[in-house]
Design a protein around this motif. Structure first.
Motif, PDB file in Angstrom:
ATOM      1  N   TYR A  51      44.871   3.444  21.589  1.00 21.55           N
ATOM      2  CA  TYR A  51      45.075   2.131  22.200  1.00 21.55           C
ATOM      3  C   TYR A  51      46.399   2.093  22.969  1.00 21.55           C
ATOM      4  O   TYR A  51      46.458   1.562  24.072  1.00 21.55           O
ATOM      5  N   PHE A  52      47.447   2.648  22.372  1.00 21.86           N
ATOM      6  CA  PHE A  52      48.742   2.626  23.041  1.00 21.86           C
ATOM      7  C   PHE A  52      48.783   3.572  24.245  1.00 21.86           C
ATOM      8  O   PHE A  52      49.537   3.349  25.183  1.00 21.86           O
ATOM      9  N   PHE A  53      47.982   4.629  24.208  1.00 27.88           N
ATOM     10  CA  PHE A  53      47.960   5.582  25.324  1.00 27.88           C
ATOM     11  C   PHE A  53      47.202   5.004  26.509  1.00 27.88           C
ATOM     12  O   PHE A  53      47.708   4.966  27.621  1.00 27.88           O
ATOM     13  N   ASP A  54      45.968   4.573  26.271  1.00 25.54           N
ATOM     14  CA  ASP A  54      45.150   4.033  27.354  1.00 25.54           C
ATOM     15  C   ASP A  54      43.996   3.255  26.728  1.00 25.54           C
ATOM     16  O   ASP A  54      43.346   3.741  25.811  1.00 25.54           O
ATOM     17  N   GLU A  55      43.730   2.064  27.246  1.00 23.19           N
ATOM     18  CA  GLU A  55      42.676   1.225  26.683  1.00 23.19           C
ATOM     19  C   GLU A  55      41.286   1.628  27.152  1.00 23.19           C
ATOM     20  O   GLU A  55      40.296   1.061  26.702  1.00 23.19           O
ATOM     21  N   THR A  56      41.175   2.597  28.040  1.00 27.94           N
ATOM     22  CA  THR A  56      39.861   3.000  28.524  1.00 27.94           C
ATOM     23  C   THR A  56      39.131   3.902  27.537  1.00 27.94           C
ATOM     24  O   THR A  56      37.972   4.228  27.757  1.00 27.94           O
ATOM     25  N   PHE A  57      39.784   4.312  26.471  1.00 28.43           N
ATOM     26  CA  PHE A  57      39.146   5.127  25.442  1.00 28.43           C
ATOM     27  C   PHE A  57      38.495   4.256  24.383  1.00 28.43           C
ATOM     28  O   PHE A  57      38.515   4.581  23.201  1.00 28.43           O
ATOM     29  N   GLY A  58      37.877   3.177  24.786  1.00 28.57           N
ATOM     30  CA  GLY A  58      37.283   2.237  23.851  1.00 28.57           C
ATOM     31  C   GLY A  58      36.137   2.826  23.059  1.00 28.57           C
ATOM     32  O   GLY A  58      36.046   2.637  21.841  1.00 28.57           O
ATOM     33  N   PHE A  59      35.261   3.575  23.717  1.00 24.69           N
ATOM     34  CA  PHE A  59      34.123   4.151  23.014  1.00 24.69           C
ATOM     35  C   PHE A  59      34.575   5.228  22.034  1.00 24.69           C
ATOM     36  O   PHE A  59      34.027   5.334  20.933  1.00 24.69           O
ATOM     37  N   VAL A  60      35.551   6.014  22.414  1.00 20.73           N
ATOM     38  CA  VAL A  60      36.082   7.039  21.508  1.00 20.73           C
ATOM     39  C   VAL A  60      36.707   6.382  20.286  1.00 20.73           C
ATOM     40  O   VAL A  60      36.506   6.838  19.151  1.00 20.73           O
TER      41      VAL A  60
END
Length: 102
Positions: free
Chosen positions: A40-49
């Motif tokens: 979450y802190f790195f990038d919010e586009t990894f939602g599915f992961v």
């Protein structure tokens, strides 16, 4: 969900992951919880992961809860069970908040 609520939920996951590891000694669910927060802190586009990791964390915790139940010793206390259930609830809320599911 507001950014403040997301931050609070992520910090709650991180704190409970550390407490879960400290009380039970199970490292895999704790590491997975920390990875979810760092994603979450790195990038919010990894939602599915993060959602897949949340499901894996819950499955590992359920399996380890049964393992601890069958290997129960008299010196074990209710703190393991309480923190396991609390960590499961927080991971559930975290996975629900990933896609703002109502």
């Amino acid at each position: 969900m507001n950014d403040g609520e997301k931050l609070f939920l992520n910090l709650l996951v991180l704190v409970l992951a550390i407490l879960y590891w400290f009380t039970t000694g199970h490292i895999i669910p704790s590491i997975l919880g920390a990875v979810i927060v760092f994603l979450y802190f790195f990038d919010e586009t990894f939602g599915f992961v993060a959602l897949v990791l949340s499901v894996l964390t819950l499955l590992f915790m359920i399996v380890l809860l049964f393992v601890d139940y069958y290997n129960f010793k008299e010196d074990d206390d209710a703190m393991k069970l309480g923190l396991s259930v609390l960590y499961m609830v927080v991971i559930y809320f975290k996975s629900k908040s990933i896609f703002n599911a109502e």
